[in-house]
Scaffold this active site. Structure first.
Site, PDB file in Angstrom:
ATOM      1  N   PRO A   1     -10.405   4.752   9.684  1.00 39.72           N
ATOM      2  CG  PRO A   1     -11.683   6.715   9.638  1.00 39.72           C
ATOM      3  CD  PRO A   1     -11.151   5.626   8.752  1.00 39.72           C
TER       4      PRO A   1
ATOM      5  CB  SER B   1      -3.278  -4.820  11.554  1.00 38.27           C
ATOM      6  OG  SER B   1      -2.128  -4.021  11.722  1.00 38.27           O
TER       7      SER B   1
ATOM      8  CD  GLU C   1       3.318  -0.247   5.883  1.00 38.25           C
ATOM      9  OE1 GLU C   1       3.049   0.707   6.648  1.00 38.25           O
ATOM     10  OE2 GLU C   1       2.442  -0.868   5.244  1.00 38.25           O
TER      11      GLU C   1
END
Length: 380
Positions: free
Chosen positions: A129, A133, A242
């Protein structure tokens, strides 16, 4: 540099596209409306050899190279469902490569092999939360208790999170900062683990994205991936794969959208001529085709470096930044070109409009990419 696609790559491309067009694309709208896609898709793709296409045969892979993974990311776009694509790529190219790289034989047998076989669903648990990054500030802790770790905390934005059988999980085992982070394989049947809620997103609707809680969750210390407190480097490495997959998918998606727009523009008449014959649109699409080609070769350059295990952080960050921002402009114009039909969800470009927004946000925002590039180029 030409991409080293061999006849073997092209055979895989054809096999995969045939399956995707036949078995996935017809259900694109249905699965978006359901908010999930069938679990069996993982097993079907495993049987094609797609989930483990670039993994060694000893862990259930097909023994291909990274360019096979490039083909996978390019061809999944033909599903016309970004949520399916995301769930599959997390399973195959985001949550699991690190297990192959540094996992023990036991971890590969218990987690990796079943994931590549489509028997277990994998998720990657890094974002929280209050930390995306900015991995060095993650708060989920793993406290040593005898031969166990006791895990407490929360994870956010977790793709495949509502039904994952295991999570490749980033936790804090040491002090503050990047030096106290470790990675573990976390089975989700552990007492104290819970899915707090499935997040309702703007797009990628068939991909389940979850907020997860961990309360006194015990896992054996042998589930540690690599060395304790050395996980930050591996998380950063994982981000590169990713982000590269995101750039590959963006370029392939733009190819598809423009091709379909040109087809539509030749069929749709306005003021006694096809739409595509109006100069405003001919020039607009000429500009887009030029930019897409630039994005393709920037991305392929990053793929080449990544496949050869050369330093590629700058090039991957540039590819994701450029392709992720470009697709925002391309999908806007493709939607506009379709007029009213571009505004109804039964039209693929309408769904692409909402789905593409994630590409400049997920896996690191465009602003984060710019910061990374600036740090790697002298003169800033």
């Amino acid at each position: 540099m030409a991409p080293p696609f061999t006849p073997e790559h092209e055979l895989f491309r054809k096999t995969l596209r045939d399956y995707v067009v036949r078995e996935l694309a017809p259900h694109a709208l249905e699965w978006d409306e359901a908010g999930i896609f069938p679990r069996e898709i993982f097993r079907d793709l495993a049987e094609l050899g797609a989930l483990g296409v670039n993994y060694p045969e000893e862990v259930g892979g097909s023994g291909g190279d990274f360019w096979h993974a490039v083909v996978l990311a390019e061809e999944l776009v033909h599903s016309r469902n970004s949520g399916v694509n995301m769930g599959v790529l997390v399973q195959s190219q985001i949550a699991t490569p690190i297990i192959q790289e540094i996992g023990t034989a036991e971890q590969k047998k218990e987690f990796l092999a079943p994931a590549l076989a489509g028997e277990k669903i994998a998720a990657l648990g890094i974002s929280e939360p209050d930390a995306g990054s900015d991995v060095a500030h993650l708060r989920t802790t793993a406290r040593r208790s005898g031969d166990d770790y006791v895990i407490d905390g929360a994870k956010m934005w977790i793709t495949n999170g509502t039904r994952a059988d295991f999570i490749t999980l980033a936790v804090r085992t040491g002090g503050p900062g990047y030096g106290g982070i470790s990675l573990v394989t976390f089975p989700t049947d552990v007492k104290g683990f819970s899915v707090s809620k499935k997040l309702e997103k703007v797009g990628n609707l068939s991909s389940d994205t979850a907020l997860l809680f961990f309360e006194d969750c015990r896992i054996p210390v042998r589930y540690l991936l690599g060395e304790e407190n050395q996980g930050f480097y591996h998380v950063m490495t994982n981000f590169q794969g990713e982000r590269l997959v995101a750039a590959i998918g963006a370029v392939s998606g733009m190819d598809q959208m423009v091709a379909e727009a040109l087809r539509y523009g030749n069929e749709r008449q306005a003021f006694d001529k096809p739409l595509i014959k109006f100069q405003v649109w001919r020039h607009r699409f000429a500009d887009h085709l030029t930019s897409i080609e630039a994005a393709r070769w920037l991305t392929y350059r990053a793929c080449d470096l990544f496949a050869r295990k050369e330093p590629a952080v700058k090039e991957i960050s540039m590819a994701k930044l450029f392709a992720g921002d470009l697709i925002q402009r391309v999908v806007y114009d493709c939607m506009q070109f379709h007029g009213g039909m571009g505004y109804v969800v039964e039209t693929p470009v309408a769904r692409a409009f909402r789905d593409a927004r994630l590409l400049s946000i997920g896996g690191g925002t465009s602003e984060v990419m710019k910061e990374i590039i600036a740090k790697l180029v002298p003169g800033f």
